[in-house]
Design a protein around this motif. Structure first.
Motif, PDB file in Angstrom:
ATOM      1  N   UNK A 127      14.204  26.882  34.415  1.00 26.62           N
ATOM      2  CA  UNK A 127      13.662  25.261  34.699  1.00 26.62           C
ATOM      3  C   UNK A 127      12.224  25.456  35.229  1.00 26.62           C
ATOM      4  N   UNK A 128      11.591  24.525  34.870  1.00 22.73           N
ATOM      5  CA  UNK A 128       9.870  24.685  35.073  1.00 22.73           C
ATOM      6  C   UNK A 128       9.284  25.282  36.414  1.00 22.73           C
ATOM      7  N   UNK A 129      10.040  25.087  37.483  1.00 27.58           N
ATOM      8  CA  UNK A 129       9.565  25.547  38.863  1.00 27.58           C
ATOM      9  C   UNK A 129      10.178  26.917  39.325  1.00 27.58           C
ATOM     10  N   UNK A 130      10.690  27.475  38.383  1.00 27.42           N
ATOM     11  CA  UNK A 130      11.085  28.999  38.699  1.00 27.42           C
ATOM     12  C   UNK A 130      10.192  29.995  38.238  1.00 27.42           C
ATOM     13  N   UNK A 131       9.318  30.448  39.146  1.00 28.99           N
ATOM     14  CA  UNK A 131       8.507  31.342  39.095  1.00 28.99           C
ATOM     15  C   UNK A 131       8.584  32.685  39.357  1.00 28.99           C
ATOM     16  N   UNK A 132       7.633  33.624  38.765  1.00 28.18           N
ATOM     17  CA  UNK A 132       7.481  34.972  39.193  1.00 28.18           C
ATOM     18  C   UNK A 132       6.283  35.392  39.325  1.00 28.18           C
ATOM     19  N   UNK A 133       6.111  36.550  39.866  1.00 27.61           N
ATOM     20  CA  UNK A 133       4.476  36.919  40.071  1.00 27.61           C
ATOM     21  C   UNK A 133       4.407  38.290  39.683  1.00 27.61           C
ATOM     22  N   UNK A 134       3.620  38.729  38.659  1.00 28.75           N
ATOM     23  CA  UNK A 134       3.537  39.691  38.173  1.00 28.75           C
ATOM     24  C   UNK A 134       1.828  40.031  37.526  1.00 28.75           C
ATOM     25  N   UNK A 135       1.495  38.859  36.904  1.00 30.19           N
ATOM     26  CA  UNK A 135       0.350  38.582  36.479  1.00 30.19           C
ATOM     27  C   UNK A 135      -0.751  37.708  36.865  1.00 30.19           C
ATOM     28  N   UNK A 136      -1.916  37.535  36.556  1.00 30.58           N
ATOM     29  CA  UNK A 136      -2.827  36.646  37.096  1.00 30.58           C
ATOM     30  C   UNK A 136      -2.347  35.235  36.838  1.00 30.58           C
ATOM     31  N   UNK A 137      -1.968  34.967  35.628  1.00 33.35           N
ATOM     32  CA  UNK A 137      -1.346  33.814  34.959  1.00 33.35           C
ATOM     33  C   UNK A 137      -0.290  33.381  35.913  1.00 33.35           C
ATOM     34  N   UNK A 138       0.706  34.193  36.363  1.00 35.45           N
ATOM     35  CA  UNK A 138       1.819  33.945  37.103  1.00 35.45           C
ATOM     36  C   UNK A 138       1.329  33.457  38.550  1.00 35.45           C
ATOM     37  N   UNK A 139       0.283  34.470  39.068  1.00 27.84           N
ATOM     38  CA  UNK A 139      -0.401  34.076  40.368  1.00 27.84           C
ATOM     39  C   UNK A 139      -1.103  32.708  40.435  1.00 27.84           C
ATOM     40  N   UNK A 140      -1.670  32.329  39.494  1.00 27.91           N
ATOM     41  CA  UNK A 140      -1.982  31.028  39.439  1.00 27.91           C
ATOM     42  C   UNK A 140      -1.215  29.844  39.365  1.00 27.91           C
ATOM     43  N   UNK A 141      -0.058  30.027  38.528  1.00 27.57           N
ATOM     44  CA  UNK A 141       1.019  29.238  38.514  1.00 27.57           C
ATOM     45  C   UNK A 141       1.610  28.912  39.885  1.00 27.57           C
ATOM     46  N   UNK A 142       1.794  29.900  40.614  1.00 22.10           N
ATOM     47  CA  UNK A 142       2.513  30.157  41.795  1.00 22.10           C
ATOM     48  C   UNK A 142       1.315  29.495  43.048  1.00 22.10           C
ATOM     49  N   UNK A 143       0.125  29.748  42.858  1.00 16.98           N
ATOM     50  CA  UNK A 143      -0.710  29.333  43.827  1.00 16.98           C
ATOM     51  C   UNK A 143      -0.670  27.742  43.966  1.00 16.98           C
ATOM     52  N   UNK A 144      -0.454  27.107  42.590  1.00 17.92           N
ATOM     53  CA  UNK A 144      -0.699  25.602  42.657  1.00 17.92           C
ATOM     54  C   UNK A 144       0.671  25.115  43.122  1.00 17.92           C
ATOM     55  N   UNK A 145       1.908  25.745  42.867  1.00 19.85           N
ATOM     56  CA  UNK A 145       3.268  25.468  43.147  1.00 19.85           C
ATOM     57  C   UNK A 145       3.250  25.365  44.741  1.00 19.85           C
ATOM     58  N   UNK A 146       2.671  26.423  45.466  1.00 21.90           N
ATOM     59  CA  UNK A 146       2.829  26.769  46.791  1.00 21.90           C
ATOM     60  C   UNK A 146       2.147  25.517  47.514  1.00 21.90           C
TER      61      UNK A 146
END
Length: 423
Positions: A127-146
């Motif tokens: 699903x779109x809102x299931x995220x991980x954090x390993x790369x800078x791209x991941x972190x940018x997506x997660x920062x926006x979601x938080x």
């Protein structure tokens, strides 16, 4: 096209890669050195992604370990946005082929391919809102979601998961951490420290569920709506962060026929089973390298290990092999809590508590057969530094004296009793 003069090819652009390349140049090596990385940035720090960068205290530029200009000045070629897809080699060297069709000749090959975030094998994990954090791209997506509304569920109670949970709580999100084992940080720290961090996160408003297994992520119109646990309970969620560990990236090593065992198996000189390929950092399994630890293979994931292992591997490439014996250390910032670990906790048979955990500033000193083997320090940077320096010098601290906070820890360092051996 192929590079004109075979040199050292480093596949993967991270901390270990930069450390190795810099060590080659510092030692006077003037042959070609090329680093190939899949991401658009030059090598950057990953630890801040789940801490300062996610919280907005660090920017992208501050993450870069060494700039393109720094590398170019030292004659290190950097290819970014490029992936090595095939390797063909023998004892004299070989050629790497990239996804764009480039062919890179090499005389010496280094695998620094790192690791990837493990995925959760349950329905709804895509699903779109299931995220991980390993790369800078991941972190940018997660920062926006938080910064959106709604409950956050973190699946996995390891370092990254708890760091993300702490950042989310600080910005006001409702947070639940779901951990399948019976304690937080189970693979890395002592049970006593696990208990402390559970209580500390709960005091800060994080809900912690232990021994809980996720069976499904529920969605509505492609977006997360909840997390279903084994037994039928459902946690409300608008964002899910999956942080269940990492898997070493060993595809190229497997293609070369190198021995694998939880990573690329290397010896104390960073050489793979073919005796010519070097592997470093998160992708490599090394012999237990700290003299007082338990025997076997380990795959450390830390900036310190990547840096030191890269330097050790450079010595091997230069024909000056030196056995890797660095004392391991690690840190984790979880909100306003700073944890620093030195040594290896596994196998300890006695623990001394120095200070009061209730003040959130204390140290746990761990012993095996009467010798100091590790320290876990929360808000106690001075203790961490003393133990680190002591272990590097082969010293210990008498367990009976270690708990007395009225005596500076550095005064208690002493050589092991005559007849004691590092174990």
């Amino acid at each position: 096209m192929a590079s004109r003069e075979p040199g050292t090819l480093i596949v993967g652009a991270g901390q270990a890669s930069v450390s190795l390349a810099a060590a080659l140049r510092d030692a006077g090596h003037d042959g070609p050195v090329t680093i190939v990385g899949e991401e658009r940035l030059p090598p950057y720090e990953r630890p801040p992604l789940s801490k300062g960068y996610l919280a907005g205290h660090r920017d992208e530029a501050s993450l870069v370990i060494r700039s393109r200009e720094w590398l170019a000045e030292r004659g290190v070629a950097l290819l970014t946005d490029e992936r090595v897809t095939a390797l063909d080699r023998d004892e004299m060297g070989g050629v790497a082929t990239t996804a764009s069709g480039q062919r890179l000749d090499f005389a010496r090959l280094v695998l620094a391919t790192g690791a990837a975030a493990r995925t959760l094998p349950v329905p709804g994990a895509d699903l779109e809102d299931v995220l991980a954090i390993r790369t800078l791209v991941d972190a940018d997506r997660l920062a926006a979601a938080l910064r959106a509304d709604g409950p956050l569920v973190v699946i996995g109670g390891g370092f990254l998961g708890l760091e993300v949970a702490a950042v989310a709580r600080e910005i006001g999100r409702e947070v639940t951490v779901v951990e399948v084992t019976d304690r937080l940080l189970a693979r890395a720290v002592s049970p006593a420290l696990s208990d402390f961090f559970r209580a500390a996160h709960e005091r800060r408003g994080v809900r912690v569920l232990l021994g809980a297994s996720v069976v499904r992520i529920l969605g509505v119109d492609g977006h997360v709506a909840g997390v279903e646990l084994q037994g039928g309970d459902v946690l409300r969620a608008s964002t899910v962060v999956v942080s269940i560990g990492s898997a070493p990236r060993v595809e190229l090593a497997a293609h070369l026929g190198l021995a694998l065992d939880g990573g690329v198996v290397v010896d104390e000189f960073a050489l793979g089973s073919d005796r010519v390929t070097v592997a470093v950092g998160d992708c490599a399994c090394v012999p237990q390298f700290f003299g007082r630890g338990l025997p076997g293979l380990v795959r450390p994931e830390s900036v310190q290990h990547a840096t030191d292992h890269g330097r050790s591997a450079a010595a091997t490439l230069l024909g000056q092999p030196t056995a890797y014996r660095a004392v391991p250390w690690f840190w984790s910032d979880q909100g306003d809590l700073r944890l620093q670990i030195v040594g290896l906790v596994a196998g300890a048979d006695h623990t001394v508590v120095r200070g009061d955990p209730g003040t959130e500033a204390f140290s746990l000193l761990h012993y095996r057969d009467g010798l100091l083997v590790a320290a876990e320090c929360v808000g106690s940077a001075a203790d961490h530094l003393v133990v680190k320096r002591g272990l590097e010098k082969g010293l210990t601290i008498e367990p009976g004296a270690a708990a007395d906070t009225g005596v500076p820890l550095k005064r208690l360092l002493s050589p092991p009793a005559q007849g004691s051996a590092d174990r």
